[in-house]
Design an enzyme around this catalytic site. Structure first.
Site, PDB file in Angstrom:
ATOM      1  N   LYS A 154       0.839  -1.192   0.000  1.00 47.61           N
ATOM      2  CA  LYS A 154       0.000   0.000   0.000  1.00 47.61           C
ATOM      3  C   LYS A 154       0.880   1.250   0.000  1.00 47.61           C
ATOM      4  O   LYS A 154       1.575   1.529   0.978  1.00 47.61           O
ATOM      5  CB  LYS A 154      -0.905   0.046   1.233  1.00 47.61           C
ATOM      6  N   GLU A 229       9.758   0.859  10.847  1.00 44.00           N
ATOM      7  CA  GLU A 229      10.720   1.959  10.712  1.00 44.00           C
ATOM      8  C   GLU A 229       9.942   3.233  11.009  1.00 44.00           C
ATOM      9  O   GLU A 229       9.076   3.629  10.236  1.00 44.00           O
ATOM     10  CB  GLU A 229      11.278   2.033   9.282  1.00 44.00           C
ATOM     11  N   CYS A 263      13.309  10.439   7.786  1.00 46.78           N
ATOM     12  CA  CYS A 263      13.389   9.940   9.164  1.00 46.78           C
ATOM     13  C   CYS A 263      14.807  10.022   9.702  1.00 46.78           C
ATOM     14  O   CYS A 263      15.003  10.020  10.908  1.00 46.78           O
ATOM     15  CB  CYS A 263      12.834   8.524   9.249  1.00 46.78           C
ATOM     16  N   GLU A 356       9.783  15.317  16.389  1.00 49.61           N
ATOM     17  CA  GLU A 356      10.071  15.175  14.967  1.00 49.61           C
ATOM     18  C   GLU A 356       9.200  16.148  14.189  1.00 49.61           C
ATOM     19  O   GLU A 356       7.978  16.153  14.324  1.00 49.61           O
ATOM     20  CB  GLU A 356       9.790  13.742  14.500  1.00 49.61           C
TER      21      GLU A 356
HETATM   22  P1  NAP Z   1       1.496   7.862   8.737  1.00 47.82           P
HETATM   23  O1  NAP Z   1       0.079   8.167   8.986  1.00 47.82           O
HETATM   24  O2  NAP Z   1       2.224   7.052   9.719  1.00 47.82           O
HETATM   25  O3  NAP Z   1       1.543   7.149   7.278  1.00 47.82           O
HETATM   26  C1  NAP Z   1       2.443   6.164   6.851  1.00 47.82           C
HETATM   27  C2  NAP Z   1       1.700   5.082   6.076  1.00 47.82           C
HETATM   28  O4  NAP Z   1       0.806   4.389   6.953  1.00 47.82           O
HETATM   29  C3  NAP Z   1       0.802   5.617   4.961  1.00 47.82           C
HETATM   30  O5  NAP Z   1       0.793   4.716   3.883  1.00 47.82           O
HETATM   31  C4  NAP Z   1      -0.545   5.670   5.631  1.00 47.82           C
HETATM   32  O6  NAP Z   1      -1.622   5.676   4.729  1.00 47.82           O
HETATM   33  C5  NAP Z   1      -0.517   4.414   6.452  1.00 47.82           C
HETATM   34  N1  NAP Z   1      -1.469   4.393   7.565  1.00 47.82           N
HETATM   35  C6  NAP Z   1      -2.035   5.445   8.207  1.00 47.82           C
HETATM   36  N2  NAP Z   1      -2.873   5.015   9.180  1.00 47.82           N
HETATM   37  C7  NAP Z   1      -2.850   3.674   9.150  1.00 47.82           C
HETATM   38  C8  NAP Z   1      -3.502   2.655   9.904  1.00 47.82           C
HETATM   39  N3  NAP Z   1      -4.346   2.933  10.878  1.00 47.82           N
HETATM   40  N4  NAP Z   1      -3.235   1.357   9.591  1.00 47.82           N
HETATM   41  C9  NAP Z   1      -2.369   1.042   8.640  1.00 47.82           C
HETATM   42  N5  NAP Z   1      -1.743   1.953   7.878  1.00 47.82           N
HETATM   43  C10 NAP Z   1      -1.953   3.265   8.128  1.00 47.82           C
HETATM   44  O7  NAP Z   1       2.319   9.163   8.485  1.00 47.82           O
HETATM   45  P2  NAP Z   1       1.736  10.597   8.013  1.00 47.82           P
HETATM   46  O8  NAP Z   1       0.439  10.893   8.688  1.00 47.82           O
HETATM   47  O9  NAP Z   1       1.736  10.615   6.554  1.00 47.82           O
HETATM   48  O10 NAP Z   1       2.883  11.545   8.565  1.00 47.82           O
HETATM   49  C11 NAP Z   1       2.810  12.013   9.908  1.00 47.82           C
HETATM   50  C12 NAP Z   1       4.182  12.113  10.509  1.00 47.82           C
HETATM   51  O11 NAP Z   1       4.782  10.833  10.549  1.00 47.82           O
HETATM   52  C13 NAP Z   1       5.186  12.953   9.750  1.00 47.82           C
HETATM   53  O12 NAP Z   1       5.052  14.314  10.012  1.00 47.82           O
HETATM   54  C14 NAP Z   1       6.483  12.369  10.268  1.00 47.82           C
HETATM   55  O13 NAP Z   1       6.801  12.914  11.511  1.00 47.82           O
HETATM   56  C15 NAP Z   1       6.171  10.912  10.442  1.00 47.82           C
HETATM   57  N6  NAP Z   1       6.612  10.103   9.275  1.00 47.82           N
HETATM   58  C16 NAP Z   1       7.740   9.361   9.388  1.00 47.82           C
HETATM   59  C17 NAP Z   1       8.181   8.629   8.307  1.00 47.82           C
HETATM   60  C18 NAP Z   1       9.424   7.809   8.373  1.00 47.82           C
HETATM   61  O14 NAP Z   1      10.062   7.568   7.345  1.00 47.82           O
HETATM   62  N7  NAP Z   1       9.807   7.295   9.520  1.00 47.82           N
HETATM   63  C19 NAP Z   1       7.493   8.649   7.108  1.00 47.82           C
HETATM   64  C20 NAP Z   1       6.327   9.407   7.023  1.00 47.82           C
HETATM   65  C21 NAP Z   1       5.904  10.116   8.115  1.00 47.82           C
HETATM   66  P3  NAP Z   1      -2.237   7.084   4.211  1.00 47.82           P
HETATM   67  O15 NAP Z   1      -1.282   7.620   3.244  1.00 47.82           O
HETATM   68  O16 NAP Z   1      -3.520   6.723   3.590  1.00 47.82           O
HETATM   69  O17 NAP Z   1      -2.385   7.947   5.439  1.00 47.82           O
END
Ligand code: NAP
Ligand code: MG
Length: 454
Positions: A154, A229, A263, A356
């Site tokens: 996904k 991660e 990250c 972060e």
């Molecule tokens: P996120 O919600 O954790 O999204 C990452 C992935 O998980 C996306 O594909 C997302 O889908 C999916 N996801 C969201 N809710 C889920 C659930 N309940 N069950 C399974 N999968 C789910 O991250 P974000 O909201 O885009 O970003 C928020 C913050 O996370 C950023 O500001 C940053 O601090 C952190 N982040 C960290 C990394 C890293 O590389 N460690 C990467 C991204 C973000 P959708 O796209 O449909 O939401």
């Protein structure tokens, strides 16, 4: 039926409508992947290796197309995007060597012989964030496929285009239907279904720590394997005996690359007090020279943030009255542009220093000595990455061993090499990706004893 309209982070204009899968469609894809597993696991090691190498070659011949797609969808600089597509090729080539080397062991035991086998898990669900759509997808699917698993993946809602294209290229390479399936959809629907559908045997998740915890809780229900991660707040530690010129010149790239949406971003800079002024002077020159521009230009070093939401989140970390030391430039006009920003908080209790941000914002703090540097670096629930700048080898070794993080670089800010293990300490994650041992995360060890007395 629901759709998502992809918005260009550069122009703020719609790019394309994407169909979002619902739970039933997700279940159908998972079932197909389960059926495909029955034959994929039986493909001989040599043939599986050849298919992965063919996939790599096809990715290579589409490098420019994939890179341009990422510039369009995600606003990555063209230079970065070419590296990212190249990283997918490299991972496929690297792990194409794995099927033929997936060795078990023969262990001395009494009254027989004992052999271990590395067997695939079944269907692996990979949940990818929007910050590095291609590399993070491939870190999961290349070793997973090499080990004989099938994959449902996904992509993030914001950034599905390159993943969709990679799945088409896999078919072109001759990888059978159902072996590698990309399912665009919402995290709360498709991602969550990967967690709850018992046919998915393992989840590889990259994203926020909050969602990571939720996935780990959900996975417990079926004792599902997880690799996580998560976030980071990595420290770039600069000692007084370092090459300050080089440390200062490299620091902007270490945190502002990909607009800080990384990250591994070194978003805390810790500088020894005796060289603080000298470092800051040189750092300011480097930040002001950092080219924030249309990411399709070859000269661009940083593009916009991914979305309006991310722009608002980052902005919220820099309210009026923030201790801004200096800022870089940004284009005017449409796009989610945020100028590289350097903060000098009073102490480590500052929110922008601790949390972060996932944007081009860095906080700089002074430290007194080695012990103080290690204490500050470890004063975080994260532990993903970091840098140590020093010409003293003994000190570099001591500090590398003292910092609680999975990926450190000495006199460098680069964290990711596909040959070496990558992952986090503490709340930055669970498990390791990349490197020679990644296959362990996609296999079960089976032990078989053969009685030679009967
Ligand atoms: P996120 O919600 O954790 O999204 C990452 C992935 O998980 C996306 O594909 C997302 O889908 C999916 N996801 C969201 N809710 C889920 C659930 N309940 N069950 C399974 N999968 C789910 O991250 P974000 O909201 O885009 O970003 C928020 C913050 O996370 C950023 O500001 C940053 O601090 C952190 N982040 C960290 C990394 C890293 O590389 N460690 C990467 C991204 C973000 P959708 O796209 O449909 O939401
Ligand atoms: Mg989210």
């Amino acid at each position: 039926m629901s759709n998502y309209t992809i918005i260009s982070p550069v122009t703020e204009q719609p790019i394309q409508d994407i169909h979002l899968a619902d739970i039933d469609e997700t279940d159908v894809a998972i079932l197909k992947a389960q059926h495909a597993f029955e034959s994929w696991k039986k493909v001989t090691p040599g043939d599986r290796a050849k298919l992965l190498r063919t996939f790599a070659a096809i990715v290579e011949s589409h490098n420019e197309e994939l890179a341009q797609l990422e510039v369009l969808n995600s606003g990555h600089t063209i230079g970065n995007a070419r590296w990212e597509a190249g990283n997918v090729r490299d991972l496929l080539n690297y792990y194409s060597a794995a099927p033929e080397r997936l060795f078990g062991r023969q262990i001395p035991v009494p009254n027989g012989i004992d052999i271990t086998f590395k067997e695939p898990l079944g269907v692996v669900g990979i949940i990818v964030p929007w910050n590095f759509p291609m590399p993070i997808a491939a870190w999961g699917f290349a070793p997973a496929l090499a080990a004989g698993n099938t994959v449902v993946l996904k992509p993030a809602e914001y950034t599905p285009l390159t993943a969709i294209r990679l799945a088409e290229l896999a078919l072109e390479a001759g990888i059978p239907e159902g072996v590698f399936t990309v399912i665009p959809g919402k995290g709360s629907v498709v991602g969550d279904r990967f967690v709850t559908n018992p046919l998915v045997r393992k989840i590889v998740f990259t994203g926020s720590t909050g969602v990571g915890k939720q996935i780990m809780r959900g996975a417990a229900e079926n004792v599902k394997r997880v690799t996580l991660e998560l976030g980071g707040k990595s420290a770039n530690i600069i000692f007084d005996d370092a090459d300050i010129e080089k440390a200062a010149a490299g620091a902007p790239g270490g945190v502002f690359d990909n607009a800080g949406q990384d990250c591994c971003a070194r978003s805390r800079i810790l500088v020894q007090a005796s060289v603080y002024d000298s470092f800051m002077e040189k750092f300011e020159v480097a930040v002001k020279k950092f080219v924030v521009d249309d990411p399709s230009k070859e000269s661009s070093e940083m593009g916009p943030l991914i979305s309006k939401l991310q722009f608002d989140r980052v902005t919220d970390f820099v309210p009026a009255g923030s201790p801004i030391a200096f800022q870089g430039s940004k284009p005017t006009g449409p796009g989610y542009w945020f100028a590289p920003t350097v903060l000098t908080p009073k102490d480590s209790s500052d929110r922008a220093y601790r949390e972060e941000i996932f944007g081009p914002v860095v906080s700089v703090l002074r430290f007194t000595d080695e012990a103080d540097a290690i204490r500050l670096a470890n004063e975080s629930e994260y532990g993903l990455s970091g840098s140590i700048w020093s010409r003293d080898i003994g000190r570099a070794v001591r500090v590398s061993r003292g910092v609680e993080a999975g990926n450190l670089s000495v006199n460098s800010n680069s964290s990711v090499r596909y040959w070496t293990p990558f992952g986090g300490y503490k709340q930055s994650g669970l498990g390791r990706e990349l490197g020679p041992d990644a296959l362990d995360a996609f296999t079960e060890t089976k032990n078989v004893f053969f009685d030679t007395q009967n």
